[in-house]
Design an enzyme around this catalytic site. Structure first.
Site, short mmCIF file in Angstrom:
data_model
loop_
_atom_site.label_atom_id
_atom_site.label_comp_id
_atom_site.label_asym_id
_atom_site.label_seq_id
_atom_site.Cartn_x
_atom_site.Cartn_y
_atom_site.Cartn_z
N HIS A 9 131.22 78.99 -25.33
CA HIS A 9 130.33 77.55 -25.76
C HIS A 9 128.54 78.08 -25.21
O HIS A 9 128.72 78.96 -24.44
CB HIS A 9 130.43 76.25 -24.98
CG HIS A 9 131.15 75.72 -25.74
ND1 HIS A 9 131.57 74.39 -26.41
CD2 HIS A 9 132.41 76.10 -26.46
CE1 HIS A 9 132.15 74.74 -26.76
NE2 HIS A 9 133.34 75.30 -27.53
N CYS B 75 131.92 70.00 -25.89
CA CYS B 75 132.79 69.44 -25.59
C CYS B 75 133.24 68.43 -24.80
O CYS B 75 132.37 67.92 -24.26
CB CYS B 75 133.20 70.26 -24.28
SG CYS B 75 134.71 70.52 -23.03
N ASN C 33 129.62 75.24 -29.98
CA ASN C 33 129.96 77.22 -29.70
C ASN C 33 128.57 77.81 -30.09
O ASN C 33 127.94 77.28 -30.61
CB ASN C 33 130.94 77.14 -30.86
CG ASN C 33 132.55 76.55 -30.50
OD1 ASN C 33 132.92 75.96 -29.53
ND2 ASN C 33 133.52 76.93 -31.68
#
Length: 242
Positions: A151, A182, A191
Site C-alpha cells: 500500500h 485498510c 494499494n
C-alpha cells in the site's frame, strides 16, 4: 465489507480467458461458497499481528492457519490455494519479526499453498525493511512462490516493488487508480496504483502487454462511478501519449 453479491461476481467472470481470477475468502464459509460458485483459484489471508487479524477478519492467526489446512484437506487434489500474509513489515522489532515471518511462511509453504504474498497493508515498509524481510523468507520459501502486496501510505510502494523485482519476485499486487485501503489502520491508503506500476515497468524495458491508455480509461471510469478521486501519479496523466 459486504460480500452478498460475491457469487454473482464470480459467475460473471469465471469464463473469462487469459486471466487468473483468484477469489479472496476470509473463512471456511467463504471458501465453500467460492468453490460452489465455480472459483478456480482460492486465496486466504492472515496477519503477522494477532490483534490485526482479530480486527480484520475476527479470527486469530493460529485459527487462520488451522483453517488453511482444512481448506487443503477439502481440496484433495489440484492445489489452487493462495495465501496472503499481511502486515509483514509492521512494528519496530524487525529482528523478532523476521523469525516470526519465517515460521509463518514455512507453515504456509508446507501446507501446500502455491503462492504466498507478503503484504504491507498499512504502507510503512521501505526498501531498508523489505530487503531483509524477503531475504529471510527466501531462506524457507522458493522465490518463485512469493508475491508482494504494497500500500502507498508513505509513497514507498514503487521503490519497494523495484527492490522486490531485483530480488527475483515476479508477482506484484496492484489496484487500478490506487483504489482500496485498510479500514483497520488509520490513514492507510489503497494499494499501489496499477498505472504507476505499469509505467515504471515500461520505463525499465519490461514487457507488460498492458494497454496503458485503456488502463487509464478504466481507472477514470471506476473512480467516476465510485465518486472517488484519482490517485496521484500516472493515473492522473490522462494526457500522456501512449
Amino acid at each position: 465489507m459486504k460480500l452478498a453479491d460475491a457469487k454473482d461476481v464470480v459467475e460473471a467472470v469465471k469464463t473469462l480467458e487469459g486471466a487468473r481470477l483468484p477469489v479472496l475468502t476470509p473463512n471456511l464459509k467463504g471458501f465453500e461458497a467460492a468453490v460452489a460458485a465455480g472459483a478456480k483459484e482460492i486465496a486466504v489471508f492472515a496477519s503477522a499481528s494477532e490483534s490485526f487479524s482479530k480486527a480484520n477478519i475476527s479470527v486469530l492467526l493460529k485459527k487462520v492457519l488451522h483453517v488453511t489446512m482444512i481448506y487443503l484437506m477439502l481440496q484433495q487434489s489440484s492445489p489452487f490455494l493462495f495465501a496472503g500474509m499481511y502486515l509483514a513489515w509492521s512494528g519496530a522489532l524487525l529482528k523478532v519479526q523476521l523469525v516470526h515471518q519465517k515460521l509463518h511462511m514455512l507453515q504456509l509453504h508446507d501446507m501446500g499453498c502455491i503462492e504466498i504474498s507478503l503484504g504491507d497493508t498499512i504502507g510503512i515498509g521501505t526498501p531498508g525493511t523489505v530487503i531483509p524481510m524477503l531475504e529471510a523468507v527466501m531462506e524457507v520459501v522458493p522465490v518463485e512462490k512469493l508475491a508482494v502486496h504494497f500500500h502507498d501510505t508513505y509513497g514507498q510502494s514503487l521503490p519497494n516493488i523495484l527492490v522486490s523485482l531485483q530480488m527475483g519476485i515476479s508477482v506484484v499486487d496492484s489496484s487500478v487508480a490506487g483504489l482500496g485501503g485498510c479500514p483497520y489502520a488509520k490513514g492507510a491508503s489503497g494499494n499501489v496504483a496499477t498505472e504507476d506500476v505499469v509505467y515504471m515497468l515500461n520505463g525499465l524495458g519490461i514487457t507488460t502487454n498492458v494497454d496503458m491508455r485503456k488502463l487509464l480509461q478504466t481507472g477514470d471510469f471506476i473512480c467516476k462511478y465510485l465518486d472517488q478521486v484519482l490517485a496521484e501519479g500516472a493515473s492522473k496523466a490522462t494526457d500522456m501519449a501512449y
